[in-house]
Write an enzyme that holds these catalytic residues in place. Structure first.
Site, short mmCIF file in Angstrom:
data_model
loop_
_atom_site.label_atom_id
_atom_site.label_comp_id
_atom_site.label_asym_id
_atom_site.label_seq_id
_atom_site.Cartn_x
_atom_site.Cartn_y
_atom_site.Cartn_z
N SER A 14 0.82 -1.22 0.00
CA SER A 14 0.00 0.00 0.00
C SER A 14 0.86 1.27 0.00
CB SER A 14 -0.91 0.02 1.23
OG SER A 14 -1.64 -1.18 1.32
N GLY A 15 1.82 1.36 0.91
CA GLY A 15 2.62 2.57 1.05
C GLY A 15 3.61 2.75 -0.09
N CYS A 42 -2.33 -5.93 1.91
CA CYS A 42 -3.75 -5.54 1.82
C CYS A 42 -4.45 -6.27 0.67
CB CYS A 42 -3.85 -4.03 1.65
SG CYS A 42 -5.53 -3.47 1.38
N CYS A 47 -6.64 -7.00 3.81
CA CYS A 47 -7.98 -6.38 3.78
C CYS A 47 -8.91 -6.96 2.71
CB CYS A 47 -7.87 -4.88 3.50
SG CYS A 47 -6.32 -4.10 3.90
N LYS A 50 -9.80 -10.73 3.02
CA LYS A 50 -10.51 -10.82 4.31
C LYS A 50 -11.96 -10.37 4.16
CE LYS A 50 -10.82 -7.47 6.82
NZ LYS A 50 -9.97 -6.86 7.81
N TYR A 97 -2.66 -2.68 -10.07
CA TYR A 97 -1.58 -1.99 -9.35
C TYR A 97 -0.33 -1.91 -10.23
CZ TYR A 97 -3.61 -1.44 -4.69
OH TYR A 97 -4.36 -1.04 -3.62
N TYR A 177 -8.07 -7.55 16.15
CA TYR A 177 -9.10 -7.55 15.12
C TYR A 177 -8.94 -8.71 14.14
CZ TYR A 177 -6.28 -5.43 11.31
OH TYR A 177 -5.36 -5.20 10.32
N GLU A 181 -11.98 -11.30 13.41
CA GLU A 181 -12.49 -11.35 12.03
C GLU A 181 -12.40 -12.77 11.47
OE1 GLU A 181 -11.67 -6.75 10.56
OE2 GLU A 181 -10.21 -8.27 10.05
N ARG A 198 -4.94 -14.36 25.97
CA ARG A 198 -4.30 -14.24 27.30
C ARG A 198 -4.94 -13.15 28.16
NH1 ARG A 198 1.28 -11.08 25.50
NH2 ARG A 198 0.13 -9.39 24.56
N ARG A 204 -8.43 -5.21 23.03
CA ARG A 204 -7.90 -4.49 24.20
C ARG A 204 -8.03 -2.97 24.14
NH1 ARG A 204 -2.85 -2.84 25.13
NH2 ARG A 204 -2.14 -3.81 23.19
N GLY A 261 -0.50 -10.89 16.75
CA GLY A 261 0.20 -9.64 16.44
C GLY A 261 1.10 -9.76 15.23
N ASP A 302 3.51 -0.18 7.69
CA ASP A 302 3.60 -1.06 8.87
C ASP A 302 5.01 -1.19 9.43
OD1 ASP A 302 0.94 -1.45 8.35
OD2 ASP A 302 1.05 -3.63 8.17
N THR A 310 -4.05 0.16 6.00
CA THR A 310 -3.77 0.52 4.61
C THR A 310 -3.89 2.02 4.32
OG1 THR A 310 -4.15 -1.62 3.66
CG2 THR A 310 -4.74 0.24 2.28
N HIS A 434 -34.86 8.37 8.13
CA HIS A 434 -35.67 7.33 8.77
C HIS A 434 -36.24 6.36 7.73
CE1 HIS A 434 -38.15 5.66 11.93
NE2 HIS A 434 -39.17 5.68 11.09
N GLU A 439 -29.62 7.21 12.30
CA GLU A 439 -30.39 8.39 12.74
C GLU A 439 -30.26 8.60 14.25
OE1 GLU A 439 -34.78 8.20 12.49
OE2 GLU A 439 -34.55 6.06 12.10
C1 LIG Z 1 -5.40 -10.41 7.67
C2 LIG Z 1 -5.22 -8.92 7.57
C3 LIG Z 1 -6.32 -8.11 7.43
C4 LIG Z 1 -6.17 -6.73 7.31
N1 LIG Z 1 -7.28 -5.97 7.17
C5 LIG Z 1 -7.17 -4.63 7.08
C6 LIG Z 1 -8.31 -3.81 6.91
O1 LIG Z 1 -9.45 -4.30 6.86
N2 LIG Z 1 -8.13 -2.47 6.78
C7 LIG Z 1 -6.89 -1.90 6.82
O2 LIG Z 1 -6.78 -0.68 6.68
N3 LIG Z 1 -5.78 -2.65 7.00
C8 LIG Z 1 -5.89 -3.99 7.12
N4 LIG Z 1 -4.77 -4.76 7.28
C9 LIG Z 1 -3.46 -4.09 7.40
C10 LIG Z 1 -2.91 -3.70 6.03
O3 LIG Z 1 -2.88 -4.82 5.20
C11 LIG Z 1 -1.52 -3.11 6.19
O4 LIG Z 1 -1.57 -2.06 7.14
C12 LIG Z 1 -0.96 -2.56 4.89
O5 LIG Z 1 -0.91 -3.56 3.92
C13 LIG Z 1 0.44 -1.99 5.13
O6 LIG Z 1 0.99 -1.56 3.92
P1 LIG Z 1 2.58 -1.47 3.77
O7 LIG Z 1 2.82 -0.78 2.47
O8 LIG Z 1 3.19 -0.92 4.98
O9 LIG Z 1 3.08 -2.98 3.70
P2 LIG Z 1 2.60 -4.23 2.85
O10 LIG Z 1 1.31 -4.00 2.20
O11 LIG Z 1 2.72 -5.39 3.77
O12 LIG Z 1 3.69 -4.34 1.70
C14 LIG Z 1 5.02 -4.66 1.97
C15 LIG Z 1 5.61 -5.35 0.74
O13 LIG Z 1 7.01 -5.40 0.88
C16 LIG Z 1 7.48 -6.63 0.35
N5 LIG Z 1 8.81 -6.86 0.91
C17 LIG Z 1 9.14 -7.05 2.21
N6 LIG Z 1 10.49 -7.14 2.34
C18 LIG Z 1 11.02 -7.02 1.10
C19 LIG Z 1 12.35 -7.00 0.59
N7 LIG Z 1 13.42 -7.11 1.41
N8 LIG Z 1 12.53 -6.88 -0.73
C20 LIG Z 1 11.46 -6.75 -1.58
N9 LIG Z 1 10.18 -6.74 -1.15
C21 LIG Z 1 9.96 -6.85 0.17
C22 LIG Z 1 6.42 -7.62 0.78
O14 LIG Z 1 6.44 -8.78 -0.02
C23 LIG Z 1 5.15 -6.80 0.61
O15 LIG Z 1 4.57 -6.98 -0.67
C24 LIG Z 1 -4.87 -6.16 7.36
C25 LIG Z 1 -3.74 -6.97 7.51
C26 LIG Z 1 -3.91 -8.33 7.61
C27 LIG Z 1 -2.70 -9.20 7.78
#
Ligand SMILES: Cc1cc2nc3c(=O)[nH]c(=O)nc-3n(C[C@H](O)[C@H](O)[C@H](O)COP(=O)(O)OP(=O)(O)OC[C@H]3O[C@@H](n4cnc5c(N)ncnc54)[C@H](O)[C@@H]3O)c2cc1C
Length: 459
Positions: A14-15, A42, A47, A50, A97, A177, A181, A198, A204, A261, A302, A310, A434, A439
């Site tokens: 995402s980022g 994501c 996301c 899920k 993407y 969460y 979920e 735990r 929490r 976690g 993250d 995301t 309504h 509401e």
């Molecule tokens: C089961 C689950 C459900 C979720 N549901 C939600 C939701 O409903 N709503 C929400 O907002 N968020 C949700 N999230 C959280 C969300 O997915 C993350 O916050 C988001 O994807 C973070 O984006 P990011 O860009 O930080 O990392 P990521 O999307 O994790 O992308 C990181 C990428 O880096 C790549 N990478 C890692 N190390 C290397 C390397 N050394 N070289 C090359 N590539 C590498 C990985 O393969 C990955 O593709 C959920 C997460 C999970 C696990």
């Protein structure tokens, strides 16, 4: 051979995708390195799949009330169909993407990247060096697996989406969460589901009424919730996995899942070589502009351990590009983040919990509990909960907490007036729609109870 870029992004999640795309749009020469699939957690295993699986699970509740509306339903569920259709959709998104990156000229490199210095990146598979004016680490996080005997027998959210078959039962460890979920998903699809946690109540950091309301909703759907207990070990037992708990009890399950976690992806990334400092929690330490302790290295999403969602990763990535490649420094405000839990019942929250608000000053709490209209023809007794927390006497809205159908959609819209600093009086000016559950948020009259000098009054 060494290739030079203005920006090398590590991680096409995402980022990273947002940052790479925007930087390229501003004219930078950008490469993005991805070791798994474009789209990141994501899209591929977070996301998106899920929510698709939550939709699948929710047919269970619909079938439950269907006969009250005159429907006779004879339903059966096919797991491989859901998995295959999910795969088709995430592949479509992965291609979208990829196209969005290629359009402004971002070079996509499929490899594992390691940082070699403030301006150097090594591609592990290709054994190739890149140099970059700036490096953006957007590597995300991975599920934490408790170091217990037999841990390798368990799955995490990474594997849960693609199980070859649904287990007859599942034990999910965790109270966050992702745990609730997946409990909703598995239970809705007919799996005998147990949560083990735990702590003394799930979710929490959430408002207590949301926590207890969800706990009741999970139990109502046949999910067993065990508190103040952990898994001590796992062992194979025929086709099942036998879990032994901290209280000495053992029980067999068709599958065991850890949702205990997530840890930032920093291991083996070469950050120490470059001199990048980590936080006490092992995330990359960054300032408000996502800059690390090494001026040419930034980090978003993250891996920075700020808010693991995301939209936050996307905004941090976008603001990084604005700051560095558009000469327009922008810092993300992490203070008011709308959050949903796509469990059954669903939760949507924003702002302070009641416990937090009570220490904030004199506040009023408006609380409604009622049966959602959808349930009124059936025997379902589950209540919806809406809570508004405001400064006293019609002051600023400090928190909004909703449990029940549509909670996530509602809270997204509540985020707009709250971001504008709306007061209870502003909410009151809105005309009710309504019949709707939302509401209630604009028709609250007197507070249900208040806090004065930290003491609860009434209620
Ligand atoms: C089961 C689950 C459900 C979720 N549901 C939600 C939701 O409903 N709503 C929400 O907002 N968020 C949700 N999230 C959280 C969300 O997915 C993350 O916050 C988001 O994807 C973070 O984006 P990011 O860009 O930080 O990392 P990521 O999307 O994790 O992308 C990181 C990428 O880096 C790549 N990478 C890692 N190390 C290397 C390397 N050394 N070289 C090359 N590539 C590498 C990985 O393969 C990955 O593709 C959920 C997460 C999970 C696990």
């Amino acid at each position: 051979m060494t290739d030079s870029y203005d920006l090398v992004v590590i991680g096409a999640g995402s980022g990273g995708v947002r940052a790479a795309r925007m930087a390229a749009t501003y004219g930078a020469r950008v490469a993005i390195v991805e070791e798994f699939r474009v789209g990141g957690t994501c899209v591929i295993r977070g996301c998106v799949p899920k929510k698709l699986y939550v939709y699948a699970a929710r047919f269970h509740d619909l079938f439950d009330v269907a006969s009250s509306f005159g429907w006779q339903v004879d339903a059966s569920f096919d797991w491989p169909t859901l998995v295959a259709n999910k795969e088709r959709e995430i592949t479509r998104l992965e291609h979208a993407y990829t196209a969005n990156l290629e359009k402004p000229g971002v070079e996509i490199i499929r490899d594992r990247a390691v940082v070699t210095g403030p301006n150097g990146v090594h591609l592990v598979g290709q054994d190739r060096e890149l140099t970059a004016k700036y490096i953006l680490v957007a590597t995300g996080a991975h599920p934490y697996i408790p170091p217990i005997p037999g841990a390798e027998l368990a799955i995490t959210s990474n594997e849960a989406f693609d199980l070859p078959a649904l287990p007859h039962s599942i034990l999910i460890e965790g109270g966050g969460y992702i745990a609730v979920e997946f409990a909703t998903i598995f239970a809705g699809l007919g799996v005998n589901t147990t949560i083990i946690y735990r702590g003394d109540c799930i979710l929490r950091t959430f408002d207590d009424d949301m926590r207890r309301g969800l706990e009741a909703g999970l139990t109502d759907r046949g999910i067993r919730v065990i508190y103040q207990t952990t898994i001590k070990s796992l062992a194979k037992s025929g086709n099942d996995i036998s879990a032994t708990f901290s209280d000495g009890v053992s029980a067999p399950y068709g599958a065991v899942m850890f949702a205990t976690g997530r840890s930032p992806n920093v291991k083996g990334l070469g950050l120490d070589t470059a001199g990048v400092k980590l936080t006490a929690m092992g995330a990359i330490a960054v300032d408000a502009y996502s800059q690390s302790s090494v001026p040419s290295i930034y980090a978003v999403g993250d891996v920075t351990g700020r808010a693991a969602l995301t939209p936050i990763a996307i905004r941090e990535g976008g603001y990084f590009a604005e700051t560095v490649f558009n000469n327009n420094p922008m810092a993300v405000d992490h203070s008011q983040i709308p959050t949903a839990v796509f469990s059954d019942p669903e939760i949507g929250v924003i702002g302070l919990t009641e416990a937090e608000a009570a220490t904030h000053g004199d506040v009023d709490v408006y609380l409604a509990r009622f049966r959602p209209m959808m349930n009124t023809l059936s025997t379902r007794t589950e209540r919806m909960i809406l809570k508004l927390i405001t400064e006293k006497d019609g002051g600023k809205v400090l928190g909004c907490h909703i449990l029940g159908p549509g909670a996530a959609e509602m809270i997204q819209l509540v985020a707009i007036p709250m971001g504008m600093g709306a007061s209870k009086a502003d909410f009151d000016r809105a005309i009710a729609l309504h019949p709707s559950a939302a509401e209630e948020l604009v028709t609250f009259k007197a507070p249900t109870y208040t806090y004065r000098d930290g003491q609860k009054v009434g209620g």
